[in-house]
Design a protein around this motif. Structure first.
Motif, PDB file in Angstrom:
ATOM      1  N   GLY A  19      28.501  53.228  12.799  1.00  0.00           N
ATOM      2  CA  GLY A  19      27.727  53.413  11.574  1.00  0.00           C
ATOM      3  C   GLY A  19      26.512  52.502  11.536  1.00  0.00           C
ATOM      4  N   ASP A  20      26.706  51.239  11.879  1.00  0.00           N
ATOM      5  CA  ASP A  20      25.579  50.286  11.919  1.00  0.00           C
ATOM      6  C   ASP A  20      24.519  50.734  12.927  1.00  0.00           C
ATOM      7  OD1 ASP A  20      26.936  48.732  10.085  1.00  0.00           O
ATOM      8  OD2 ASP A  20      27.668  47.287  11.558  1.00  0.00           O
ATOM      9  N   MET A  21      24.978  51.279  14.038  1.00  0.00           N
ATOM     10  CA  MET A  21      24.094  51.627  15.137  1.00  0.00           C
ATOM     11  C   MET A  21      23.084  52.712  14.768  1.00  0.00           C
ATOM     12  SD  MET A  21      25.203  52.965  18.949  1.00  0.00           S
ATOM     13  CE  MET A  21      26.616  51.890  19.004  1.00  0.00           C
ATOM     14  N   ILE A  33      29.433  47.774  23.721  1.00  0.00           N
ATOM     15  CA  ILE A  33      28.650  46.626  23.229  1.00  0.00           C
ATOM     16  C   ILE A  33      27.232  46.670  23.780  1.00  0.00           C
ATOM     17  CG2 ILE A  33      28.464  44.105  23.309  1.00  0.00           C
ATOM     18  CD1 ILE A  33      31.560  44.025  23.349  1.00  0.00           C
ATOM     19  N   LEU A  34      27.107  47.023  25.050  1.00  0.00           N
ATOM     20  CA  LEU A  34      25.794  47.141  25.678  1.00  0.00           C
ATOM     21  C   LEU A  34      24.970  48.229  24.992  1.00  0.00           C
ATOM     22  CD1 LEU A  34      24.024  46.130  28.056  1.00  0.00           C
ATOM     23  CD2 LEU A  34      24.999  47.985  29.429  1.00  0.00           C
ATOM     24  N   LEU A  35      25.606  49.375  24.733  1.00  0.00           N
ATOM     25  CA  LEU A  35      24.924  50.460  24.028  1.00  0.00           C
ATOM     26  C   LEU A  35      24.497  50.017  22.636  1.00  0.00           C
ATOM     27  CD1 LEU A  35      24.078  53.432  23.548  1.00  0.00           C
ATOM     28  CD2 LEU A  35      26.443  53.879  22.848  1.00  0.00           C
ATOM     29  N   TYR A  36      25.377  49.314  21.941  1.00  0.00           N
ATOM     30  CA  TYR A  36      25.073  48.845  20.585  1.00  0.00           C
ATOM     31  C   TYR A  36      23.836  47.945  20.582  1.00  0.00           C
ATOM     32  CZ  TYR A  36      25.589  46.532  16.068  1.00  0.00           C
ATOM     33  OH  TYR A  36      25.354  46.029  14.815  1.00  0.00           O
ATOM     34  N   ARG A  37      23.804  47.018  21.502  1.00  0.00           N
ATOM     35  CA  ARG A  37      22.664  46.092  21.569  1.00  0.00           C
ATOM     36  C   ARG A  37      21.379  46.837  21.922  1.00  0.00           C
ATOM     37  NH1 ARG A  37      25.383  40.898  24.778  1.00  0.00           N
ATOM     38  NH2 ARG A  37      26.655  40.170  23.001  1.00  0.00           N
ATOM     39  N   TYR A  38      21.503  47.802  22.822  1.00  0.00           N
ATOM     40  CA  TYR A  38      20.322  48.579  23.215  1.00  0.00           C
ATOM     41  C   TYR A  38      19.796  49.406  22.048  1.00  0.00           C
ATOM     42  CZ  TYR A  38      17.423  52.044  25.546  1.00  0.00           C
ATOM     43  OH  TYR A  38      16.375  52.848  25.905  1.00  0.00           O
ATOM     44  N   MET A  39      20.706  50.051  21.313  1.00  0.00           N
ATOM     45  CA  MET A  39      20.293  50.901  20.198  1.00  0.00           C
ATOM     46  C   MET A  39      19.740  50.076  19.037  1.00  0.00           C
ATOM     47  SD  MET A  39      20.766  53.969  21.283  1.00  0.00           S
ATOM     48  CE  MET A  39      20.694  54.999  19.839  1.00  0.00           C
ATOM     49  N   LYS A  70      18.107  47.358  19.439  1.00  0.00           N
ATOM     50  CA  LYS A  70      16.791  46.917  19.898  1.00  0.00           C
ATOM     51  C   LYS A  70      15.790  48.065  19.849  1.00  0.00           C
ATOM     52  CE  LYS A  70      14.494  44.730  23.861  1.00  0.00           C
ATOM     53  NZ  LYS A  70      14.676  44.227  25.250  1.00  0.00           N
ATOM     54  N   ASN A  71      16.277  49.281  20.088  1.00  0.00           N
ATOM     55  CA  ASN A  71      15.428  50.475  20.088  1.00  0.00           C
ATOM     56  C   ASN A  71      16.017  51.508  19.125  1.00  0.00           C
ATOM     57  OD1 ASN A  71      13.670  49.775  22.608  1.00  0.00           O
ATOM     58  ND2 ASN A  71      15.783  49.533  23.307  1.00  0.00           N
ATOM     59  N   PRO A  72      15.957  51.254  17.824  1.00  0.00           N
ATOM     60  CA  PRO A  72      16.680  52.092  16.865  1.00  0.00           C
ATOM     61  C   PRO A  72      16.100  53.483  16.658  1.00  0.00           C
ATOM     62  CG  PRO A  72      15.345  50.479  15.707  1.00  0.00           C
ATOM     63  CD  PRO A  72      15.248  50.145  17.162  1.00  0.00           C
ATOM     64  N   LEU A  73      14.839  53.676  16.982  1.00  0.00           N
ATOM     65  CA  LEU A  73      14.198  54.964  16.744  1.00  0.00           C
ATOM     66  C   LEU A  73      13.860  55.640  18.065  1.00  0.00           C
ATOM     67  CD1 LEU A  73      11.799  53.969  13.829  1.00  0.00           C
ATOM     68  CD2 LEU A  73      14.108  54.885  13.697  1.00  0.00           C
ATOM     69  N   PRO A  74      14.032  56.952  18.131  1.00  0.00           N
ATOM     70  CA  PRO A  74      13.748  57.676  19.377  1.00  0.00           C
ATOM     71  C   PRO A  74      12.352  57.434  19.928  1.00  0.00           C
ATOM     72  CG  PRO A  74      14.925  59.087  17.860  1.00  0.00           C
ATOM     73  CD  PRO A  74      14.601  57.832  17.103  1.00  0.00           C
ATOM     74  N   ALA A  75      11.355  57.389  19.057  1.00  0.00           N
ATOM     75  CA  ALA A  75       9.979  57.179  19.526  1.00  0.00           C
ATOM     76  C   ALA A  75       9.854  55.848  20.252  1.00  0.00           C
ATOM     77  CB  ALA A  75       9.013  57.223  18.342  1.00  0.00           C
ATOM     78  N   LYS A  76      10.503  54.828  19.699  1.00  0.00           N
ATOM     79  CA  LYS A  76      10.457  53.507  20.326  1.00  0.00           C
ATOM     80  C   LYS A  76      11.205  53.514  21.651  1.00  0.00           C
ATOM     81  CE  LYS A  76      11.231  48.607  19.301  1.00  0.00           C
ATOM     82  NZ  LYS A  76      11.759  47.628  18.331  1.00  0.00           N
TER      83      LYS A  76
END
Length: 454
Positions: free
Chosen positions: A162-164, A430-436, A438-444
């Motif tokens: 949910g946070d992600m 956890i790796l996916l969470y940190r990546y998402m 850091k880059n929360p929006l598709p454009a970014k």
């Protein structure tokens, strides 16, 4: 008092009643006018009911085509696919299922108070998925303690999912203050490595969403047209007559066109609710943000979601025919929401990536369904919630998070390989969470893809 019967009675009204009531109560707590809170709740109920009707119509239309396709490929598999409705029914019939309401609420409140999550999960109806995991783990490992631990880990994962997705759902779907906590989205974890590799293949870094396709292929990108084409292809593959094929084409096209308007009710319900909740938190609890976790249909406005899931139907049938060791023919669960939802949120609606990821990962679900067929059959028989003829098996062809549940179960037997696999999978999450984050929006995300590719 038989608390299990009480809970069963409450759950019997369905998520389309329970969740809107919860939203109305929260709306009043957060200071919404009663009229607006009630309107938000009723619009939310309308969205869930409308989406459910459209999904039911789609499933009813395509299931016979899937059966016909299977017939002409000479598939004869022993496990009967009863889909998520069957899985939910037998899980709620398990006497211990209602205990996981308390487990979910306690963990959620602890994490909120400790500021380990921003998500308040309102999707109480889907607690059955947590209970199902516990039953599966207990059936394989024989340890109820480990079953509860695994259920607790799944709850934490759901809250962090949910946070992600908070920023993506707010910006791409126009839904502030809400997110989705459904475990279906966990599929993004196992998809993440392949999606990462796609970063270095130029064709996957182009925009492949419905809006950009519309500029390139015009009318062919319209949901109603794409649906009609997919329906026609599926019908012809199942050797339908021309008349029946055209009927299926029109039906699938119509349903695909209905999803976005139905999803608008979620926006009408949740936008004022989210705004009010955000204002309340800013005024009364400085530095604290809370979002409401809901079921995945709030994403139903996405054309890419439905195109991917319908295109996966013939793919899943073909896999069922050729995969050694598979025992299930996907019928009731032939629409794989896990691939659709996980792929949508991970790729930001990149249709090409979603389809390729679906083709790569579909076998995981069939093997998961085959592995857990004995457990589903055992649960159905013990609870008497579903009749299973002697010598037959029931299962769920698009079972949610089959990788996580399999490793949970096997790790409980002290299987060293499974323990290593579980630790690796959780580390990947956890790796996916940190990546998402850091880059929360598709454009970014795509900006970083292009930089890395160079």
């Amino acid at each position: 008092m038989d608390w299990n019967s009480v809970v069963q009675g409450i759950l019997g009204v369905g998520s389309q009643v329970l969740i809107p009531i919860f939203i109305i109560i929260l709306g009043l707590i957060f200071g919404m006018k009663p009229s607006k809170a009630i309107l938000s709740g009723l619009y939310l109920a309308t969205g869930f009911i409308g989406m459910s009707m459209a999904i039911t119509q789609l499933t009813t239309a395509v299931s016979p085509a899937a059966k016909s396709l299977a017939k002409y490929t000479s598939i004869n598999l022993p496990s009967v696919d009863f889909g998520w409705p069957g899985a939910a029914a037998i899980t709620w019939a398990w006497p211990m299922a209602f205990i996981f309401f308390a487990v979910e609420i306690i963990i959620n409140l602890v994490m909120l108070l400790a500021k380990w999550t921003k998500t308040l999960n309102a999707d109480m109806w889907n607690v059955w998925g947590i209970a199902l995991t516990a039953y599966m783990v207990y059936s394989v490992s024989g340890s109820m303690v480990w079953a509860f631990i695994c259920a607790g880990i799944q709850i934490v994962i759901m809250l962090k999912l949910g946070d992600m997705w908070i920023d993506e759902i707010k910006n791409d779907f126009g839904l502030p203050g809400v997110t989705t906590t459904h475990i279906e989205a966990f599929t993004a974890t196992i998809m993440f490595p392949i999606n990462w590799l796609m970063n270095y293949i130029p064709i996957f870094n182009r925009k492949w969403d419905a809006r950009d396709l519309k500029k390139k292929i015009g009318i062919l990108s319209e949901p109603v047209v794409m649906g009609a084409i997919i329906g026609l292809i599926l019908a012809l593959a199942g050797r339908y007559s021309i008349g029946d094929a055209l009927n299926l084409a029109v039906t699938v096209g119509a349903v695909m066109a209905i999803f976005p308007p139905m999803a608008k009710f979620f926006m009408d319900a949740l936008t004022p609710f989210g705004t009010q909740m955000s204002n309340f938190m800013k005024k009364h609890v400085k530095g604290c943000e809370v979002v409401i976790g809901l079921d995945w249909p709030i994403l139903g406005q996405s054309t890419e979601l439905w195109v991917t899931m319908v295109l996966m139907i013939p793919v899943s049938i073909i896999y069922a025919a050729i995969l050694p060791g598979n025992t299930v023919l996907p019928i009731a669960g032939v629409i794989n929401y896990c691939i659709g939802v996980g792929g949508l949120l991970l790729t930001g609606g990149n249709l090409l990536r979603m389809i390729v990821l679906g083709i790569i990962y579909e076998p995981m679900f069939l093997y998961g369904a085959s592995y857990f067929s004995n457990i589903f059959t055992k649960l159905a028989t013990e609870t008497k919630a579903a009749k299973v003829p002697a010598g037959s098996h029931v299962t769920w062809s698009s079972i949610e998070a089959p990788d996580l549940r399999f490793l949970f179960a096997q790790a409980g037997k002290f299987n060293i390989i499974a323990i290593i696999g579980l630790v690796t999978l959780l580390a990947l999450f956890i790796l996916l969470y940190r990546y998402m984050k850091k880059n929360p929006l598709p454009a970014k995300r795509y900006e970083s893809f292009e930089k890395e590719a160079k």
